[in-house]
Design a protein around this motif. Structure first.
Motif, short mmCIF file in Angstrom:
data_model
loop_
_atom_site.label_atom_id
_atom_site.label_comp_id
_atom_site.label_asym_id
_atom_site.label_seq_id
_atom_site.Cartn_x
_atom_site.Cartn_y
_atom_site.Cartn_z
N ARG A 32 -31.37 21.11 17.39
CA ARG A 32 -31.08 22.53 17.55
C ARG A 32 -30.16 23.06 16.45
O ARG A 32 -30.30 24.22 16.04
CB ARG A 32 -30.44 22.77 18.91
N ASP A 33 -29.21 22.27 15.99
CA ASP A 33 -28.23 22.74 15.00
C ASP A 33 -28.87 23.39 13.77
O ASP A 33 -28.46 24.49 13.38
CB ASP A 33 -27.28 21.61 14.60
N ASP A 53 -30.19 26.77 14.72
CA ASP A 53 -29.10 27.73 14.92
C ASP A 53 -28.57 28.23 13.58
O ASP A 53 -28.29 29.42 13.43
CB ASP A 53 -27.95 27.08 15.72
N LYS A 54 -28.44 27.34 12.61
CA LYS A 54 -27.93 27.73 11.29
C LYS A 54 -28.90 28.69 10.61
O LYS A 54 -28.49 29.69 10.02
CB LYS A 54 -27.68 26.50 10.42
N ASP A 55 -30.20 28.39 10.69
CA ASP A 55 -31.21 29.26 10.09
C ASP A 55 -31.19 30.64 10.77
O ASP A 55 -31.22 31.68 10.11
CB ASP A 55 -32.59 28.62 10.23
N TYR A 56 -31.11 30.62 12.07
CA TYR A 56 -31.05 31.87 12.84
C TYR A 56 -29.82 32.68 12.44
O TYR A 56 -29.91 33.88 12.20
CB TYR A 56 -31.02 31.53 14.33
N GLN A 57 -28.68 32.02 12.32
CA GLN A 57 -27.44 32.71 11.98
C GLN A 57 -27.51 33.29 10.57
O GLN A 57 -27.03 34.40 10.32
CB GLN A 57 -26.22 31.78 12.10
N ALA A 58 -28.13 32.58 9.64
CA ALA A 58 -28.29 33.08 8.27
C ALA A 58 -29.12 34.37 8.28
O ALA A 58 -28.80 35.33 7.57
CB ALA A 58 -28.93 32.02 7.38
N LYS A 59 -30.19 34.37 9.07
CA LYS A 59 -31.02 35.58 9.17
C LYS A 59 -30.26 36.73 9.82
O LYS A 59 -30.37 37.88 9.38
CB LYS A 59 -32.29 35.26 9.95
N ILE A 60 -29.49 36.42 10.83
CA ILE A 60 -28.68 37.46 11.49
C ILE A 60 -27.65 38.02 10.52
O ILE A 60 -27.43 39.23 10.47
CB ILE A 60 -27.98 36.88 12.75
N ASP A 61 -27.02 37.15 9.74
CA ASP A 61 -26.02 37.61 8.77
C ASP A 61 -26.64 38.58 7.77
O ASP A 61 -26.02 39.60 7.42
CB ASP A 61 -25.39 36.42 8.04
N ASP A 81 -27.25 41.82 9.53
CA ASP A 81 -25.96 42.50 9.73
C ASP A 81 -25.53 43.24 8.46
O ASP A 81 -25.05 44.37 8.53
CB ASP A 81 -24.87 41.50 10.13
#
Length: 191
Positions: free
Chosen positions: A127-128, A131-139, A142
Motif C-alpha cells: 500500500r505504501d 499512497d505515495k503516488d496518490y499523494q503526489a497526484k493530490i499535491d 492542490d
C-alpha cells in the motif's frame, strides 16, 4: 429448559452501574422498573452476558462472575448480552475458573497476532507506494487549485477590507457625534 448466562459484578456483588446495589451470591433478582418497550440490549433491566467473552467486551476486568438462570422475560438482546426483567443467581463462580480461561484467551490472542502481523506488514508494503503516488497526484492538484483560488481570494479580501474601512469610518464618525452630543448635554445641564 434452563438457560444460563453470566452476571459480572464488582467486589462482594456490587453492581458495576449502581454502586448502591449489591447482587446476592444466590437468589432471585427482580428489576424494579424494567423497560419493556425498547428491544435494545442496553436499557433498564438486568444485563446478562451470554458468554464470558461477550461480558468481557463490556466489563474487561470483572471482580466476580455469577452464573445465572434466565428465568424472566427477555427485554432486549445483541450478540454479546441480553437484558431481563428477572433472573436467578445460582452461584458465584470461582476466580480460578476465570483466570484459567483468561490464560487460554491470552495464548489465542498471541497466536492470532503472530499470524496477523505478517499479513499487516505485507499489506502495508504494497500500500505504501500507492499512497505515495496518490499523494503526489493530490499535491499537484492542490497546486493547480491554489493557483486558481489565490486571485479570487485576493479580490474577495480586498473588497472585504474596503467594506470594513468604510464601516469603521462611519462608526468613528458616529462615535465623534455621540461624544460631541454627550459633552454638549453635560455642559447644558451642569452650568
Amino acid at each position: 429448559m434452563v438457560k444460563y448466562g453470566l452476571k459480572f459484578t464488582g467486589k462482594n456483588g456490587q453492581s458495576n452501574y449502581d454502586a448502591s446495589f449489591i447482587y446476592p451470591e444466590v437468589g432471585e433478582i427482580v428489576c424494579p422498573n424494567p423497560d419493556y418497550i425498547s428491544k435494545e440490549a442496553c436499557g433498564r433491566g438486568i444485563h446478562i452476558a451470554l458468554s464470558l467473552s461477550g461480558g468481557l467486551a463490556y466489563v474487561p476486568l470483572p471482580i466476580e462472575i455469577r452464573l445465572v438462570n434466565l428465568t424472566g422475560q427477555l427485554l432486549g438482546k445483541d450478540t454479546q448480552k441480553a437484558r431481563y426483567d428477572k433472573c436467578e443467581i445460582l452461584c458465584v463462580l470461582p476466580a480460578q475458573l476465570y483466570k484459567d480461561y483468561r490464560a487460554k484467551i491470552d495464548l489465542l490472542d498471541k497466536d492470532y497476532r503472530a499470524k496477523i502481523d505478517p499479513l499487516d506488514k505485507d499489506y502495508q508494503a504494497k500500500r505504501d507506494p500507492l499512497d505515495k503516488d496518490y499523494q503526489a497526484k493530490i499535491d499537484l492538484l492542490d497546486k493547480d487549485y491554489q493557483a486558481m483560488i489565490d486571485p479570487l481570494y485576493k479580490d474577495y479580501q480586498a473588497k472585504i477590507d474596503q467594506l470594513y474601512k468604510d464601516y469603521q469610518a462611519k462608526i468613528d464618525s458616529l462615535d465623534k457625534d455621540y461624544m460631541s452630543n454627550a459633552i454638549r448635554y453635560y455642559k447644558r445641564h451642569n452650568k
